[in-house]
Design a protein around this motif. Structure first.
Motif, short mmCIF file in Angstrom:
data_model
loop_
_atom_site.label_atom_id
_atom_site.label_comp_id
_atom_site.label_asym_id
_atom_site.label_seq_id
_atom_site.Cartn_x
_atom_site.Cartn_y
_atom_site.Cartn_z
N GLY A 68 0.80 -1.10 -0.04
CA GLY A 68 -0.07 -0.11 -0.22
C GLY A 68 0.95 1.13 -0.02
N ASP A 69 0.32 2.49 0.25
CA ASP A 69 0.77 3.49 0.40
C ASP A 69 1.90 3.60 1.63
OD1 ASP A 69 -1.09 4.25 -1.31
OD2 ASP A 69 -2.10 5.59 -0.24
N GLN A 70 3.15 4.13 1.12
CA GLN A 70 4.22 3.96 2.03
C GLN A 70 4.31 4.89 3.29
OE1 GLN A 70 7.22 1.59 0.86
NE2 GLN A 70 5.30 1.01 0.37
N ASP A 71 3.36 5.92 3.41
CA ASP A 71 3.70 6.57 4.65
C ASP A 71 2.75 6.05 5.84
OD1 ASP A 71 1.41 7.16 3.30
OD2 ASP A 71 1.38 9.40 3.65
N VAL A 72 2.21 5.08 5.60
CA VAL A 72 1.22 4.45 6.61
C VAL A 72 1.41 3.22 7.02
CG1 VAL A 72 -1.30 4.29 7.58
CG2 VAL A 72 -0.57 6.18 6.21
N ASN A 73 1.77 2.83 8.41
CA ASN A 73 1.85 1.33 8.50
C ASN A 73 0.41 0.60 9.17
OD1 ASN A 73 4.51 1.51 7.98
ND2 ASN A 73 4.87 1.79 10.27
N TYR A 74 0.42 -0.31 9.42
CA TYR A 74 -0.90 -0.99 9.94
C TYR A 74 -0.56 -2.03 10.92
CZ TYR A 74 -5.54 -3.40 9.72
OH TYR A 74 -6.60 -3.93 10.24
N GLY A 75 -1.27 -2.01 12.12
CA GLY A 75 -1.06 -3.01 13.27
C GLY A 75 -2.24 -3.69 13.58
N TYR A 76 -2.02 -4.87 14.17
CA TYR A 76 -3.00 -5.72 14.74
C TYR A 76 -2.55 -6.75 15.44
CZ TYR A 76 -2.53 -9.10 11.00
OH TYR A 76 -1.87 -10.28 10.25
N SER A 77 -3.26 -7.14 16.42
CA SER A 77 -2.79 -8.42 17.37
C SER A 77 -1.52 -8.42 17.75
CB SER A 77 -3.10 -9.74 16.54
OG SER A 77 -4.40 -9.90 16.27
#
Length: 203
Positions: A68-77
């Motif tokens: 995806g877009d490089q400036d935003v990470n994603y977190g879960y669990s």
């Protein structure tokens, strides 16, 4: 690949009370789906990462990837994923989904179920950075797997749909507030499946 104007089969409304879930049985032709499946198997940087579950650290029972877009990470669990840049195959699929749904997506979280022993437990896609009522567009390639939904609080009312090769499941509105979903293990399933969940992650 074939034209993105491949004729769609009639969608089915799965949930319309305290949520909005719609199933499109076929948005890609079989030939197109076969080609995309092979490309995803060979051109995605798949990983198997540990997660925290009921206080224990275990390896996820599937392979995952985030693009995806490089400036935003994603977190879960308990894990944080940094997105890989979009590739040609993902841009093709993303464009088809965005044109169909008239929505824009910033990321795709991908799951590779190698066989029926790989699974996804009950959960909701309700992380804060997805917004109040997220739109989740879930595309499937490969062997059909059962997708189950149930009421989050009572656990009583349940829905189920087989996600087929080249299909799309759309979850939107209040779905993530009132419903949870899973992909259960299935001993008799021997073939792989790849799932792409397109979403808009807020910065």
């Amino acid at each position: 690949m074939q034209s993105p104007l491949f004729p769609l089969e009639k969608p089915t409304q799965i949930i319309q009370s305290n949520g909005d879930v719609i199933y499109y049985p076929s948005i890609f032709s079989e030939e197109e789906s076969n080609e995309l499946m092979l490309s995803l198997i060979h051109n995605i940087e798949w990983k198997q990462e540990p997660i925290w579950l009921f206080g224990k650290k275990i390896m996820q029972p599937r392979l995952t990837a985030l693009y995806g877009d490089q400036d935003v990470n994603y977190g879960y669990s308990g894990i944080t994923m940094r997105p890989n840049p979009w590739n040609e195959t993902l841009i093709f699929i993303k464009s088809k989904i965005e044109n169909l749904l008239k929505s824009e997506f910033t990321h795709v979280l991908m799951n590779f179920y190698r066989d029926g022993q790989d699974s996804m437990g009950w959960h909701r896609d309700n992380e804060k950075n997805l917004g109040l009522n997220p739109i989740i567009a879930s595309v499937s390639f490969g062997t059909s797997r059962e997708f189950q939904l149930r009421r989050y609080e009572s656990k009583l009312e349940k829905k189920s749909v087989m996600l087929n090769h080249g299909s799309l499941l759309l979850m939107q509105g209040e779905t993530q507030h009132y419903w949870e979903h899973q992909i259960p293990k299935r001993k008799k399933v021997n073939d792989p499946r790849i799932n792409l969940t397109f979403r808009k992650i807020l910065g």
